[in-house]
Motif scaffolding. Sequence first.
Motif, PDB file in Angstrom:
ATOM      1  N   UNK A 180       0.891  -1.208  -0.081  1.00  0.00           N
ATOM      2  CA  UNK A 180      -0.086  -0.155  -0.040  1.00  0.00           C
ATOM      3  C   UNK A 180       1.039   1.453  -0.015  1.00  0.00           C
ATOM      4  N   UNK A 181       0.344   2.357  -0.847  1.00  0.00           N
ATOM      5  CA  UNK A 181       1.154   3.447  -0.719  1.00  0.00           C
ATOM      6  C   UNK A 181       2.503   3.574  -1.625  1.00  0.00           C
ATOM      7  N   UNK A 182       2.596   2.210  -2.446  1.00  0.00           N
ATOM      8  CA  UNK A 182       3.731   2.176  -3.467  1.00  0.00           C
ATOM      9  C   UNK A 182       3.158   2.822  -4.802  1.00  0.00           C
ATOM     10  N   UNK A 183       4.360   3.052  -5.434  1.00  0.00           N
ATOM     11  CA  UNK A 183       3.989   3.521  -6.941  1.00  0.00           C
ATOM     12  C   UNK A 183       3.272   2.693  -7.569  1.00  0.00           C
ATOM     13  N   UNK A 184       3.579   1.421  -7.585  1.00  0.00           N
ATOM     14  CA  UNK A 184       2.960   0.120  -8.292  1.00  0.00           C
ATOM     15  C   UNK A 184       1.528   0.004  -7.871  1.00  0.00           C
ATOM     16  N   UNK A 185       1.385   0.274  -6.693  1.00  0.00           N
ATOM     17  CA  UNK A 185      -0.215  -0.066  -6.263  1.00  0.00           C
ATOM     18  C   UNK A 185      -0.910   1.224  -6.565  1.00  0.00           C
ATOM     19  N   UNK A 186      -0.307   2.409  -6.895  1.00  0.00           N
ATOM     20  CA  UNK A 186      -1.036   3.553  -7.484  1.00  0.00           C
ATOM     21  C   UNK A 186      -1.426   3.227  -8.914  1.00  0.00           C
ATOM     22  N   UNK A 187      -0.499   2.660  -9.526  1.00  0.00           N
ATOM     23  CA  UNK A 187      -0.695   2.333 -10.893  1.00  0.00           C
ATOM     24  C   UNK A 187      -1.885   1.096 -11.157  1.00  0.00           C
ATOM     25  N   UNK A 188      -1.942   0.223 -10.176  1.00  0.00           N
ATOM     26  CA  UNK A 188      -2.588  -0.875 -10.304  1.00  0.00           C
ATOM     27  C   UNK A 188      -3.412  -0.763  -8.932  1.00  0.00           C
ATOM     28  N   UNK A 189      -4.522  -0.211  -8.952  1.00  0.00           N
ATOM     29  CA  UNK A 189      -5.155  -0.038  -7.618  1.00  0.00           C
ATOM     30  C   UNK A 189      -6.244  -0.918  -7.184  1.00  0.00           C
ATOM     31  N   UNK A 190      -6.612  -2.026  -8.231  1.00  0.00           N
ATOM     32  CA  UNK A 190      -7.693  -2.845  -7.814  1.00  0.00           C
ATOM     33  C   UNK A 190      -7.299  -3.720  -6.549  1.00  0.00           C
ATOM     34  N   UNK A 191      -8.244  -4.221  -5.821  1.00  0.00           N
ATOM     35  CA  UNK A 191      -7.888  -4.855  -4.361  1.00  0.00           C
ATOM     36  C   UNK A 191      -7.094  -6.445  -4.800  1.00  0.00           C
ATOM     37  N   UNK A 192      -7.534  -6.958  -5.853  1.00  0.00           N
ATOM     38  CA  UNK A 192      -6.760  -8.302  -6.278  1.00  0.00           C
ATOM     39  C   UNK A 192      -6.361  -8.262  -7.479  1.00  0.00           C
ATOM     40  N   UNK A 193      -5.048  -7.607  -7.860  1.00  0.00           N
ATOM     41  CA  UNK A 193      -4.493  -7.688  -9.151  1.00  0.00           C
ATOM     42  C   UNK A 193      -4.022  -8.956  -9.285  1.00  0.00           C
ATOM     43  N   UNK A 194      -3.633  -9.275 -10.707  1.00  0.00           N
ATOM     44  CA  UNK A 194      -3.139 -10.704 -11.002  1.00  0.00           C
ATOM     45  C   UNK A 194      -1.937 -10.594 -11.715  1.00  0.00           C
ATOM     46  N   UNK A 195      -1.109 -11.398 -11.768  1.00  0.00           N
ATOM     47  CA  UNK A 195      -0.179 -11.375 -12.767  1.00  0.00           C
ATOM     48  C   UNK A 195      -0.231 -11.970 -14.315  1.00  0.00           C
ATOM     49  N   UNK A 196       0.511 -11.842 -15.196  1.00  0.00           N
ATOM     50  CA  UNK A 196       0.488 -12.729 -16.202  1.00  0.00           C
ATOM     51  C   UNK A 196       1.819 -12.811 -16.680  1.00  0.00           C
ATOM     52  N   UNK A 197       2.403 -14.025 -15.964  1.00  0.00           N
ATOM     53  CA  UNK A 197       3.861 -14.156 -16.186  1.00  0.00           C
ATOM     54  C   UNK A 197       4.328 -15.397 -16.803  1.00  0.00           C
ATOM     55  N   UNK A 198       5.648 -15.172 -17.292  1.00  0.00           N
ATOM     56  CA  UNK A 198       6.385 -16.590 -17.729  1.00  0.00           C
ATOM     57  C   UNK A 198       7.877 -16.378 -17.625  1.00  0.00           C
ATOM     58  N   UNK A 199       8.330 -16.746 -16.378  1.00  0.00           N
ATOM     59  CA  UNK A 199       9.485 -16.674 -16.053  1.00  0.00           C
ATOM     60  C   UNK A 199       9.976 -17.713 -15.112  1.00  0.00           C
ATOM     61  N   UNK A 200      11.314 -18.263 -15.193  1.00  0.00           N
ATOM     62  CA  UNK A 200      11.566 -19.197 -14.398  1.00  0.00           C
ATOM     63  C   UNK A 200      12.881 -18.717 -13.430  1.00  0.00           C
ATOM     64  N   UNK A 201      12.941 -17.382 -13.427  1.00  0.00           N
ATOM     65  CA  UNK A 201      14.251 -16.692 -12.572  1.00  0.00           C
ATOM     66  C   UNK A 201      13.604 -15.633 -11.977  1.00  0.00           C
ATOM     67  N   UNK A 202      13.858 -15.306 -10.642  1.00  0.00           N
ATOM     68  CA  UNK A 202      13.367 -14.058  -9.944  1.00  0.00           C
ATOM     69  C   UNK A 202      14.419 -13.479  -8.907  1.00  0.00           C
ATOM     70  N   UNK A 203      14.084 -12.628  -8.252  1.00  0.00           N
ATOM     71  CA  UNK A 203      15.005 -12.068  -7.036  1.00  0.00           C
ATOM     72  C   UNK A 203      15.135 -13.019  -6.096  1.00  0.00           C
ATOM     73  N   UNK A 204      16.309 -13.014  -5.901  1.00  0.00           N
ATOM     74  CA  UNK A 204      16.721 -13.882  -4.398  1.00  0.00           C
ATOM     75  C   UNK A 204      17.091 -12.851  -3.619  1.00  0.00           C
ATOM     76  N   UNK A 205      18.654 -12.109  -3.549  1.00  0.00           N
ATOM     77  CA  UNK A 205      18.736 -11.225  -2.561  1.00  0.00           C
ATOM     78  C   UNK A 205      18.417  -9.885  -3.455  1.00  0.00           C
ATOM     79  N   UNK A 206      17.466  -9.178  -2.620  1.00  0.00           N
ATOM     80  CA  UNK A 206      17.464  -7.656  -3.129  1.00  0.00           C
ATOM     81  C   UNK A 206      18.548  -6.784  -3.179  1.00  0.00           C
ATOM     82  N   UNK A 207      18.637  -6.253  -4.155  1.00  0.00           N
ATOM     83  CA  UNK A 207      19.894  -5.055  -4.169  1.00  0.00           C
ATOM     84  C   UNK A 207      19.672  -3.945  -3.524  1.00  0.00           C
ATOM     85  N   UNK A 208      20.915  -3.419  -3.311  1.00  0.00           N
ATOM     86  CA  UNK A 208      20.802  -2.323  -2.302  1.00  0.00           C
ATOM     87  C   UNK A 208      20.223  -1.038  -3.059  1.00  0.00           C
ATOM     88  N   UNK A 209      19.244  -0.282  -2.252  1.00  0.00           N
ATOM     89  CA  UNK A 209      18.735   0.914  -2.938  1.00  0.00           C
ATOM     90  C   UNK A 209      17.410   0.560  -3.462  1.00  0.00           C
TER      91      UNK A 209
END
Length: 260
Positions: A180-209
């Motif tokens: 809540x309050x993030x920029x992405x939540x402001x762009x997609x304000x619906x209560x239950x958004x859903x991804x449409x994804x196709x990936x087998x890799x993703x964030x592990x350790x989050x980068x600084x900043x």
Amino acid sequence: MRVDPVRVDMNSAASAADDKPRPARRPVIGICARTAPVTLQGSALTVSLALQTHVTYVAEAGCTPLLLPLLDGVGEQLADRIDGLLVPGGPDVDPRLYGQRPHPATRAMTPDADRAELALIRAVLDARKPVLAICRGLQLLNVLHGGTLHQDLAEVTGHDGHRPPADAFVLGRRPLKLLPGSRIAGILPEAEPETACHHHQAVDRLGSGLAATGWADDGTVEAVEVVGHPFAVGVQWESGQTADKRLHHALARAAGPHAQ
């Protein structure tokens, strides 16, 4: 009958022309090119390309799309000539860039393109211009900030719902939780958004900043934002593979002031 010649004060005319408001320049959105083999008129070729929906959505939002080849030095040359950057999906990021050896499932790496793309993203971020990073783009954004990736997400989650197994390109559908309050939540304000994804890799350790601002139901990071930047958003899902144009339009709005 005498007709006096018409005298025109050229200085006054030029001054009047200068006083007229000039039409606003359309913001230019750079789109990172992808390379792919194609067969054209019986010849095997390698081409630089962009997903047509990215081009269309950016143009519909009032911007001029510009395809950017991933060549050495392109970031330094073009970052000051564009008003925003779209980094689309593509091949796996070379894990040597975040200190790991390639997993057997990691494929289609393009180390030279990775380095050129990372330099371009850094140059645009340093110029305080907006960035929308999609799928591979989010992963590059994380690596740029010193983060690491899960090279085979199914080993972590225990399922392949983020990239359903199929002969054709199939999108996985996962419910999203946005901060809540993030920029992405402001762009997609619906209560239950859903991804449409196709990936087998993703964030592990989050980068600084970076701040994680969206997650799938299994805890996979699905959205990140660069802390303190006016607009630098990464999403793990395939924005551009559906009819939802809101992220592209948000990028266009953020790019507008840079075109003045």
